[in-house]
Design an enzyme around this catalytic site. Structure first.
Site, PDB file in Angstrom:
ATOM      1  N   LYS A 187       0.867  -1.184   0.000  1.00 20.11           N
ATOM      2  CA  LYS A 187       0.000   0.000   0.000  1.00 20.11           C
ATOM      3  C   LYS A 187       0.901   1.231   0.000  1.00 20.11           C
ATOM      4  CE  LYS A 187      -4.475   1.135   2.017  1.00 20.11           C
ATOM      5  NZ  LYS A 187      -5.398   0.671   0.969  1.00 20.11           N
ATOM      6  N   GLU A 223      -8.059  -5.380 -10.116  1.00 20.03           N
ATOM      7  CA  GLU A 223      -8.874  -4.741  -9.086  1.00 20.03           C
ATOM      8  C   GLU A 223      -9.521  -3.477  -9.592  1.00 20.03           C
ATOM      9  OE1 GLU A 223      -7.137  -3.203  -5.447  1.00 20.03           O
ATOM     10  OE2 GLU A 223      -5.178  -3.882  -6.121  1.00 20.03           O
TER      11      GLU A 223
END
Ligand code: PLP
Length: 343
Positions: A187, A223
């Protein structure tokens, strides 16, 4: 920037905007060790112009929420998973790991200190929490920073869906979010910088966001913007893509577990081909911010594939949403270890 005032907030109409709350937690890493961290009222970070995060993107973050329960307690949802994920992101970017137990403790301190800003139960609002770890030390050569800053700040945010869950449409992007052996699993800010243009293009075309396909052949779904994709197959399997460049969503892994153990669905992490969307009777995007966004339609090469409906949420998606949010807000029994009460 003016400090936020809890008594002036309209809890039912919060958006997703930064607010300068009274307290945040910060800690500094220097000379090979984390120095004592603690709460501070100062919302600005002092950074040298050569701080590595500014030039070379050495920075990682997390996103999590604190929830107000009907009996007025405040609880966190799986904060240990965020701690573990930040550890993985830190290792990938050659940053020192902030100890996982201290991470959870820092988050709790910030929530407690800003408890007035955790929206009341029933408004759908939550306290969004943003832990951040950056290479704050100065160097101009391309190497890891000599100093680091870890900070946790928070702000109240509104329910993602005003007036009930409504499906949104997405479109596939011709851009890639991350390479298979790049930083897609971490992330990190760089992934997001790369996603701004594709996201903006999708918005201009009237879509909520874009869906990224695999960076190798552009045949499989990876995604959805900043959320993971799932579909419910016609034979009741909760199916979600598996790829080395997907960010492992804690919401997604929680839904996989709930689909199997609470809803009795089959589960599958595997290939989701963009030309085989007929397999699915429902689809959604999931993540801490989006919770579960039902996907009405997905456009690819000019064709819009509608899953359940462009205006109504499908029954399986709704059940998953109710189960997940019930656990988060403390009205449905949580699996062992999933919630931690702050106060
Ligand atoms: C944070 C994030 C998600 C969602 O993860 P959660 O743990 O469910 O909040 C999904 N995709 C990307 C790219 C993310 O950064």
């Amino acid at each position: 920037m003016a400090k936020a005032d809890a008594s002036k907030l309209d809890w039912n109409n919060l958006g997703f905007e930064y607010m300068d709350l009274p307290y945040r937690y910060t800690a500094h890493w220097k000379d090979g060790a984390w120095q004592d961290g603690g709460l501070t009222e100062n919302s600005t970070l002092p950074l040298n112009e050569a701080a590595v995060v500014l030039h070379y993107g050495q920075g990682a973050f997390e996103g999590m929420k604190a929830y107000r329960t009907p009996d007025n307690k405040i609880q966190l949802f799986r904060p240990d998973r965020n701690a573990a994920r930040l550890k993985n992101s830190a290792e990938r970017l050659l940053m020192p790991v902030f100890p996982e137990d201290k991470f959870v403790d820092a988050v709790k301190q910030v929530v407690k200190a800003n408890a007035d800003f955790v929206p009341p139960y029933g408004t759908g609002g939550t306290l969004y929490i943003r832990p951040l770890l950056i290479g704050s030390g100065a160097t101009i050569g391309v190497h890891a920073a000599p100093e680091y800053t870890f900070t946790v700040f928070a702000m109240p945010v509104g329910s993602y869906f005003k007036g009930g869950m409504t499906p949104v449409n997405f479109t596939t992007s011709q851009y890639d979010r991350a390479a298979h052996k790049g930083t897609g699993q971490s992330k990190v800010g760089g992934n997001y910088a790369a996603s701004l243009l594709p996201g903006e293009n999708a918005h201009k075309d009237g879509f909520a966001d874009c869906v990224y396909l695999d960076p190798v052949n552009h045949k499989k779904i990876e995604e959805v913007g900043s959320a993971n994709f799932f579909g419910i197959t016609k034979d009741n399997v909760f199916a979600t893509p598996k790829s080395p460049s997907i960010l492992p969503s804690i919401t997604k892994y929680s839904l996989l577990w709930l689909a199997e153990h609470r809803l009795g669905l089959g589960t599958e992490e595997g290939d989701v081909y963009i030309d085989q969307l007929d397999r699915f009777k429902e689809a959604g995007a999931c993540g801490t911010a989006a919770v579960i966004s039902p996907i009405g339609g997905l456009e690819h090469n000019g064709n819009l594939h509608v899953f359940y409906s462009e205006t109504e949420v499908g029954p399986v998606t709704k059940k998953l949403y109710d189960e997940l949010t019930g656990i988060q807000f403390g009205t449905v029994e949580a699996p062992e270890g999933w919630v931690q009460v702050v106060e």
